[in-house]
Scaffold this motif. Structure first.
Motif, short mmCIF file in Angstrom:
data_model
loop_
_atom_site.label_atom_id
_atom_site.label_comp_id
_atom_site.label_asym_id
_atom_site.label_seq_id
_atom_site.Cartn_x
_atom_site.Cartn_y
_atom_site.Cartn_z
N SER A 54 12.68 28.74 -8.42
CA SER A 54 12.69 30.20 -8.50
C SER A 54 11.89 30.65 -9.72
O SER A 54 11.58 29.83 -10.60
CB SER A 54 14.12 30.75 -8.62
OG SER A 54 14.65 30.45 -9.90
N GLY A 55 11.62 31.94 -9.79
CA GLY A 55 10.97 32.50 -10.97
C GLY A 55 11.88 32.40 -12.18
O GLY A 55 11.41 32.18 -13.31
N THR A 56 13.18 32.55 -11.95
CA THR A 56 14.14 32.44 -13.06
C THR A 56 14.15 31.02 -13.62
O THR A 56 14.16 30.83 -14.85
CB THR A 56 15.55 32.82 -12.55
OG1 THR A 56 15.49 34.09 -11.92
CG2 THR A 56 16.55 32.87 -13.69
N THR A 80 12.82 45.82 -17.18
CA THR A 80 12.35 44.72 -16.32
C THR A 80 13.55 44.09 -15.62
O THR A 80 14.69 44.55 -15.77
CB THR A 80 11.54 43.68 -17.13
OG1 THR A 80 10.96 42.75 -16.21
CG2 THR A 80 12.42 42.91 -18.11
N PHE A 81 13.27 43.02 -14.88
CA PHE A 81 14.30 42.30 -14.14
C PHE A 81 15.15 41.48 -15.12
O PHE A 81 14.63 40.87 -16.06
CB PHE A 81 13.60 41.39 -13.12
CG PHE A 81 14.50 40.69 -12.16
CD1 PHE A 81 15.52 41.38 -11.51
CD2 PHE A 81 14.32 39.34 -11.89
CE1 PHE A 81 16.34 40.72 -10.61
CE2 PHE A 81 15.14 38.68 -10.98
CZ PHE A 81 16.15 39.37 -10.34
N VAL A 126 5.77 40.97 -19.82
CA VAL A 126 5.95 41.13 -18.37
C VAL A 126 4.87 42.07 -17.83
O VAL A 126 4.61 43.12 -18.43
CB VAL A 126 7.35 41.70 -18.05
CG1 VAL A 126 7.57 41.76 -16.54
CG2 VAL A 126 8.44 40.88 -18.72
N ASP A 152 5.24 36.75 -18.12
CA ASP A 152 6.00 36.82 -16.87
C ASP A 152 5.13 37.57 -15.87
O ASP A 152 5.05 38.81 -15.89
CB ASP A 152 7.35 37.51 -17.08
CG ASP A 152 8.17 37.56 -15.79
OD1 ASP A 152 7.56 37.51 -14.70
OD2 ASP A 152 9.40 37.67 -15.88
N CYS A 154 5.55 37.32 -12.61
CA CYS A 154 6.27 37.23 -11.33
C CYS A 154 5.95 38.40 -10.40
O CYS A 154 6.07 38.28 -9.18
CB CYS A 154 7.77 37.18 -11.57
SG CYS A 154 8.30 35.62 -12.29
N GLU A 155 5.58 39.55 -10.98
CA GLU A 155 5.29 40.72 -10.15
C GLU A 155 3.79 40.95 -10.03
O GLU A 155 3.37 42.01 -9.56
CB GLU A 155 5.95 41.96 -10.77
CG GLU A 155 7.44 41.80 -10.94
CD GLU A 155 8.13 43.02 -11.53
OE1 GLU A 155 7.46 44.03 -11.80
OE2 GLU A 155 9.37 42.95 -11.71
N ALA A 176 6.69 34.06 -9.30
CA ALA A 176 7.87 33.95 -8.42
C ALA A 176 7.46 34.23 -6.98
O ALA A 176 6.51 34.99 -6.73
CB ALA A 176 8.95 34.94 -8.86
N LYS A 181 8.11 39.47 -3.08
CA LYS A 181 6.89 39.39 -3.90
C LYS A 181 5.65 39.39 -3.01
O LYS A 181 5.75 39.28 -1.80
CB LYS A 181 6.93 38.12 -4.75
CG LYS A 181 8.22 37.89 -5.52
CD LYS A 181 8.34 38.71 -6.78
CE LYS A 181 9.71 38.43 -7.43
NZ LYS A 181 9.97 39.18 -8.63
N GLY A 188 11.38 30.50 -4.66
CA GLY A 188 10.44 29.62 -5.34
C GLY A 188 9.81 30.29 -6.54
O GLY A 188 9.90 31.51 -6.72
C1 LIG Z 1 11.11 38.45 -9.39
C2 LIG Z 1 11.06 38.32 -10.86
C3 LIG Z 1 11.47 37.16 -11.53
C4 LIG Z 1 12.01 35.93 -10.85
O1 LIG Z 1 12.84 36.12 -9.81
P1 LIG Z 1 13.48 34.97 -8.91
O2 LIG Z 1 14.31 35.77 -7.97
O3 LIG Z 1 14.28 34.08 -9.79
O4 LIG Z 1 12.39 34.22 -8.23
C5 LIG Z 1 11.33 37.11 -12.91
N1 LIG Z 1 10.84 38.14 -13.60
C6 LIG Z 1 10.44 39.29 -13.00
C7 LIG Z 1 9.86 40.38 -13.83
C8 LIG Z 1 10.56 39.43 -11.61
O5 LIG Z 1 10.19 40.57 -11.03
#
Ligand SMILES: *Cc1c(COP(=O)(O)O)cnc(C)c1O
Length: 368
Positions: A54-56, A80-81, A126, A152, A154-155, A176, A181, A188
């Motif tokens: 995952s991104g996390t 942010t997330f 981010v 980051d 991910c987006e 991510a 996404k 993933g």
């Molecule tokens: C989606 C996202 C992640 C990671 O998300 P996962 O659900 O763990 O894949 C991390 N940071 C940001 C800013 C995101 O938008």
């Protein structure tokens, strides 16, 4: 929802590629993982990519591999997330939130230096909603204060800053592939870097800290199971093959929204284009004017959802989440709080039709 907030875009060919993996004996740590990592690294323009679950997980492994730990502080946005702050807390370090700039809704470079202390180790930059942050200035501040930079992205896969893709600027960067996404592997993520040593460390940590020495069950570190299956990697390889057309399609949906929302005076549309950066459209978020409060925003969202239109609220600022109330109050984050209360994410996915965009806009118009 008749018109969902987001929807994955999976072709028949991609379904076949996934099914083909299930007919092989390799379901994890096989040839698809290697191919996905090599294709991703080439696409971003870096030497190494390590795919994870995952991104996390990707963020966590970056924090861990860079040695960020007890007593360290990490600068990041609150807008942010929540995974960004969680990854830092997994290693017992402390998130330090900095407010955003209005133009990009990313970290405001003018506010970063005031947040640096002798305990600061890193900045997590981010690229919110697929818009690159002000990388030149942020990297310059990081160098001056000898801080590490985790991007980051991910987006923002495929977004560019002054001609280079995001993910090539920091010491490490993460992507991510959750279904909302730009491209997905179901679940993933990935870490990318030009540093071979960091890439090796992250590869080991992803797989229980196991050495690549060839020795059976030789573990030099306490790692995790953050592996990504061959099934997911096969989907990722196929999605990457058409990423250019996916990103172009999303940009054209953003242009459609921009036009159809032009007559609505009660809201601000996101910036469509920047002179020095290319947006990779993740979501389409509009902002109600400051005379609207959170209650009015929430009732617009509820009403439109009752009519089958899926809307989102990005983001609930991290510093206001119950899990983060333990942090000492430092600096106010007025823009973060103000924009978070007035944001509405509109339905945004590759296959949305012009008719659906029109319907969303005409449902929104009388309410704002
Ligand atoms: C989606 C996202 C992640 C990671 O998300 P996962 O659900 O763990 O894949 C991390 N940071 C940001 C800013 C995101 O938008």
């Amino acid at each position: 929802m008749r018109i969902p907030l987001s929807a994955p875009d999976i072709t028949e060919e991609e379904i076949r590629a996934v099914a083909d993996v299930l007919r092989t004996p390799s379901l994890s740590l096989g040839p698809k993982l290697k191919e996905f990592e090599e294709t991703l690294a080439r696409y971003i323009g870096v030497s190494h990519a390590v795919a994870v679950s995952s991104g996390t997980a990707a963020l966590h492994l970056c924090v861990r591999a860079l040695g960020i730990s007890d007593g360290h502080e990490v600068i990041m946005p609150s807008f942010t997330f929540i995974a960004v702050a969680n990854a830092v807390r997994y290693e017992r370090a402390t998130p330090v939130f900095v407010d955003i700039e209005e133009r990009t809704f990313n970290l405001d470079p003018d506010l970063i230096e005031a947040a640096i202390t002798p305990r600061t180790r890193a900045i997590i930059v981010v690229h919110t909603f697929g818009v690159p942050a002000d990388l030149d200035r942020i990297i310059q501040i990081a160098r001056k204060h000898r801080l590490l930079v985790i991007e980051d992205a991910c987006e923002a896969i495929g977004a560019e800053y002054r001609g280079s893709k995001v993910g090539t600027f920091g010491d490490v960067a993460v992507f991510a592939f959750f279904p909302n996404k730009q491209i997905t592997t179901g679940e993933g993520g990935a870490v990318v870097t030009n540093d071979a040593e960091i890439a090796d460390k992250i590869r080991k940590l992803r797989n229980q800290g196991k050495d690549d020495s060839g020795a059976w069950l030789q573990h030099s570190d306490v790692g995790y199971n953050y592996r990504l299956s061959e099934i997911s990697c096969a989907l990722g390889i196929e999605q990457l093959k058409r990423i250019d057309s996916i990103l172009e399609r999303r940009a054209s949906v953003a242009r459609e929204y921009y036009q159809h929302l032009s007559g609505i005076t009660g809201l601000t549309r996101p910036t469509l284009a920047f002179s020095d950066r290319k947006v990779s459209w993740f979501v389409y978020v509009v902002w109600l004017n400051p005379n609207f409060g959170q209650l009015e925003r929430d009732s617009i969202v509820t009403e439109m959802q009752a009519h089958g239109i899926g809307l989102g609220r990005y983001f609930g600022p991290i510093h206001l989440q119950p899990a983060y109330r333990y942090l000492p109050f430092r600096t106010p984050l007025p823009l973060t709080e103000s924009v978070a209360q007035r944001s509405i994410a509109l339905p945004f996915f590759n296959r949305i039709s012009v008719e659906q965009i029109r319907e969303v806009c005409s449902a929104l118009s009388p309410r704002t």
